[in-house]
Design an enzyme around this catalytic site. Structure first.
Site, PDB file in Angstrom:
ATOM      1  N   GLN A 163       0.802  -1.274  -0.254  1.00 48.63           N
ATOM      2  CA  GLN A 163       0.042   0.094  -0.043  1.00 48.63           C
ATOM      3  C   GLN A 163       1.133   1.419  -0.115  1.00 48.63           C
ATOM      4  OE1 GLN A 163      -3.291   0.187  -0.506  1.00 48.63           O
ATOM      5  NE2 GLN A 163      -3.091   2.236  -0.733  1.00 48.63           N
TER       6      GLN A 163
ATOM      7  N   HIS B 191       2.295   3.015  -3.215  1.00 47.92           N
ATOM      8  CA  HIS B 191       1.338   3.584  -4.036  1.00 47.92           C
ATOM      9  C   HIS B 191       1.756   4.995  -4.315  1.00 47.92           C
ATOM     10  CE1 HIS B 191      -1.814   0.967  -5.919  1.00 47.92           C
ATOM     11  NE2 HIS B 191      -1.922   0.327  -4.793  1.00 47.92           N
TER      12      HIS B 191
ATOM     13  N   GLU C  98     -10.381   1.787   2.668  1.00 46.79           N
ATOM     14  CA  GLU C  98     -10.801   1.294   1.492  1.00 46.79           C
ATOM     15  C   GLU C  98     -10.336  -0.141   1.571  1.00 46.79           C
ATOM     16  OE1 GLU C  98      -7.477   2.774  -1.177  1.00 46.79           O
ATOM     17  OE2 GLU C  98      -8.547   2.178  -2.942  1.00 46.79           O
ATOM     18  N   HIS C  99      -9.166  -0.721   1.871  1.00 52.22           N
ATOM     19  CA  HIS C  99      -8.893  -2.094   1.884  1.00 52.22           C
ATOM     20  C   HIS C  99      -8.818  -2.331   3.333  1.00 52.22           C
ATOM     21  CE1 HIS C  99      -6.858  -0.545  -1.737  1.00 52.22           C
ATOM     22  NE2 HIS C  99      -7.384  -1.610  -2.452  1.00 52.22           N
TER      23      HIS C  99
ATOM     24  N   ASP D  35      -6.090  -6.399  -6.129  1.00 53.09           N
ATOM     25  CA  ASP D  35      -5.668  -5.204  -7.049  1.00 53.09           C
ATOM     26  C   ASP D  35      -5.747  -5.876  -8.626  1.00 53.09           C
ATOM     27  OD1 ASP D  35      -5.596  -3.417  -5.269  1.00 53.09           O
ATOM     28  OD2 ASP D  35      -3.411  -3.563  -4.666  1.00 53.09           O
TER      29      ASP D  35
ATOM     30  N   HIS E  73     -52.560  16.989  -9.527  1.00 53.80           N
ATOM     31  CA  HIS E  73     -52.359  15.682  -9.459  1.00 53.80           C
ATOM     32  C   HIS E  73     -53.536  14.800  -9.093  1.00 53.80           C
ATOM     33  CE1 HIS E  73     -48.205  17.185  -9.368  1.00 53.80           C
ATOM     34  NE2 HIS E  73     -47.943  15.966  -8.991  1.00 53.80           N
TER      35      HIS E  73
END
Lengths: 430, 430
Positions: free
Chosen positions: B252, B255, B319-320, B353, B412
């Site tokens: 991670q 990245h 996220e993960h 991934d 209506h």
């Protein structure tokens, strides 16, 4: 009123929305609420709603009183709508996927989880939109959202319309706040001492509320969808009843002066009859001034064949589409873009607005090209899961190593290589 | 590197993202592309990517050449990933609801329709992210999107990495454009002579691309989700392997310098071992400078009980999420907020991934509280339909009339009343 009958080359381009001018007001109120929380909320409530409130939350006494105050026939109507909306939105719930073994030893699945904290905004003003409480509260209830709050502006006496409170009680909403406008959206975005911060904000509103929701979105709070003026497109031929079509167009036109009304037919005579019926029905309406304004922008379009008609529909992507033709199946088959579709002579748009069971929070402004209407899905997220065995990693590990290396992400490759080495070591020992 | 072991009171607040400063550049490029279309796109491509292109679209010859240029083992890896991703994303497809009769004579249903035009953005730079082509192209293919275009920046020679073109061919994308950055997003928003306008834009990117997508969103184009730096949270106990956990944290961290890395354990000794392993593995990494930067913001947190741990997970909404504990079932049961979850010792994040089958486009920055990751759902809309018989309208018409009248929407109500009158007249005749 007089209307031209246009041909298929007629532009149905919507007027563009100018949101810039509101930005400054929105930014200012947000800043104030972020800094001064409830004090700021109270200040704007006094300023915009004309009432000074020291406590914003509706009490259980007020709710109990509202329940007794709501007329019996209205309660019955709300209860019937509640059941139908619930039935249809329960059918929409998808629990995720089963466990899928994408490769031997590689199990993947998806699970549905509710959004924990959601905020529902219900506008005030002349019309107490209790139907919106049902449309947003019911899917939230089905999804299992843990904290559902409701913000709606108080009247000049600091009261909320009893029908809104009755509907809220019906859908199990306990935290109701007397706050509207930009300050309501800001309060749900940041949280105040009294009003909890939420993760997603739902609900219609005037241009200030719409701009405030967009502002909240840019701050990281999710919203139901972008908003524009409400609209209907009616596609009808001589199998339809002109008076019914006129009534549907008028029911859209009365929403607001910027409402969009489009009628397409393969018969000019039919279009003329619809126009005649509009002029018959219009003078009797309580909101005829609003309807007249909206009708000034209405379009009556003659198109002589189904293919050009469906192209026009898909290009316009109407929020509401009413199909009342001998050819409905053709349109249903080839329809790409619409929010909600009403089929046949006995399916007025107002059925979907209140009680058929479908949701009335729908994508306007052509957003139906990319957005769904609000449904049970709007109140959940889907989380993906994977569980890989040693054997599974042997099956896909090599591919991961090659791809990670090629993307230049060596640590990604290492995470697999280290594990594969260990697996091979253990197997070597065996 | 040295790391502190924090306790459960440690704040995992993410650094706030400042997007303001980019806005001006983004607005300027959008304006230019809106006015000057392809000429503007070419200008910015020359400016930012250092290459003057007169034609932006990748030719069929270039694609054919890329297919022969891509190494055989990489092709095999991509093919395997393709299959797994396809299998899992096919399982996600929901065709809508069956027809539900909410009341007798009132039929409601929902149908799934593809978003007709979608744009996929794939960043260029050092790493050719062909995996992203698979992750976005496969669900678009399954959804049945009619026009799928791909924009990715060219290198200094005006070329696109062959693996990206190979992956694009695999997922059936035929329109590929050599354009990146803000100008790519602007082109897909407005459409140019060469590049079609799309309804929804997907894909990762640097801060400029992210800001441009947000800008497009405010112009009415849908986007996959808001973006922030990528992140992982690992929850591990002594049943986990420190070297594996370290490798996941590093994968991670590599990245980007703003990546977030959090490790929680009920054992301080275990956390120390993980830290040791990071220091063992780090020096061997090609992207160690980036990883070091990201690790400076990493957190190692000791929490001695599962309840506090799950609260921390749900509050952070990673996220993960990697779960490698004796207690995984407890966490799975009580998990509310996460993008994608990796379970057990042999399930590294890099599996998801690339090749396990789950999607790698996931909600960062806590957005997992309200957003799902990208899936097949992201490429479709759901349209609701209703068809009411005369009998059906008799069953729900009264409720609609009452509710519409109470909301002050007389037209209506009329749309129902007119129809009910007609039904009663016909029945009277019978």
């Amino acid at each position: 009123m007089k209307f031209d009958i246009l041909d298929k080359t007629a532009s149905l381009k919507r007027p563009s929305l100018d949101k810039e001018e509101l930005q400054e007001t929105v930014a200012q109120v947000f800043k104030d609420v972020a800094q001064n929380t409830d004090k700021a909320v109270q200040k704007y409530t006094e300023l915009f709603d004309g009432i000074r409130l020291t406590s914003l939350q509706v009490t259980t006494e007020e709710i109990a009183e509202a329940v007794t105050k709501t007329e019996a026939d209205l309660k019955q109507a709300i209860d019937l709508a509640y059941q139908n909306i619930k039935t249809f939105h329960e059918a929409q719930y998808t629990p995720g996927t089963p466990v899928v073994e994408t490769a031997e030893g590689v199990s993947c699945w998806q699970e549905t989880r509710p959004i924990q904290k959601v905020g529902i905004y219900v506008p005030g003003g002349s019309a107490p939109l209790f139907s919106t409480v049902l449309m947003l509260g019911i899917p939230a209830q089905i999804a299992g959202c843990k904290e559902v709050i409701l913000c709606t502006p108080p009247d000049k006496n600091g009261q909320i319309n009893p029908a809104i409170l009755y509907a809220a009680q019906n859908v199990g909403i306990e935290k109701i706040f007397k706050v509207g406008g930009i300050q309501a959206i800001a309060a749900m975005t940041y949280g105040t001492q009294e009003i909890p911060k939420v993760y997603k904000i739902f609900g219609p509103g005037n241009q200030y509320v719409t701009a405030a929701k967009q502002y909240a979105l840019n701050l990281g709070v999710a919203i139901d969808m972008p908003a524009g003026p409400s609209e209907v497109m009616v596609v009808a031929d001589e199998t339809a009843v002109p008076a019914f079509v006129a009534s549907d167009l008028l029911s859209q036109a009365e929403h607001g002066p910027d409402s969009q009304v489009v009628c397409i037919s393969n018969s000019k005579e039919f279009l003329s009859e619809v126009i005649d019926q509009i002029n018959v029905q219009l003078p009797g309406l309580s909101r005829q001034d609003i309807a007249r304004k909206a009708l000034e922008n209405s379009k009556f379009v003659y198109i002589d064949n189904p293919q050009d008609t469906i192209d026009k529909i898909n290009d316009y992507a109407p929020e509401h589409l009413i199909l009342s033709t001998a050819d409905n199946d053709f349109y249903l088959k080839n329809l790409c873009n619409a929010g909600s579709v009403f089929i046949g002579n006995y399916t007025p748009e107002s059925a979907g607005d209140y009680a058929s069971g479908t949701n009335h929070t729908l994508p306007t402004n052509g957003f139906a090209k990319a957005y769904s209407g609000v449904g049970t899905d709007s109140f959940v997220k889907k989380i993906s899961f994977q569980k890989i065995t040693a054997e599974g990693l042997k099956n896909i590990g090599k591919a991961i190593e090659i791809m990670a290396a090629k993307e230049g992400l060596q640590a990604h490759k290492n995470a697999v290589s280290l594990r594969l080495e260990e697996v091979n070591k253990i197997e070597g020992v065996k």
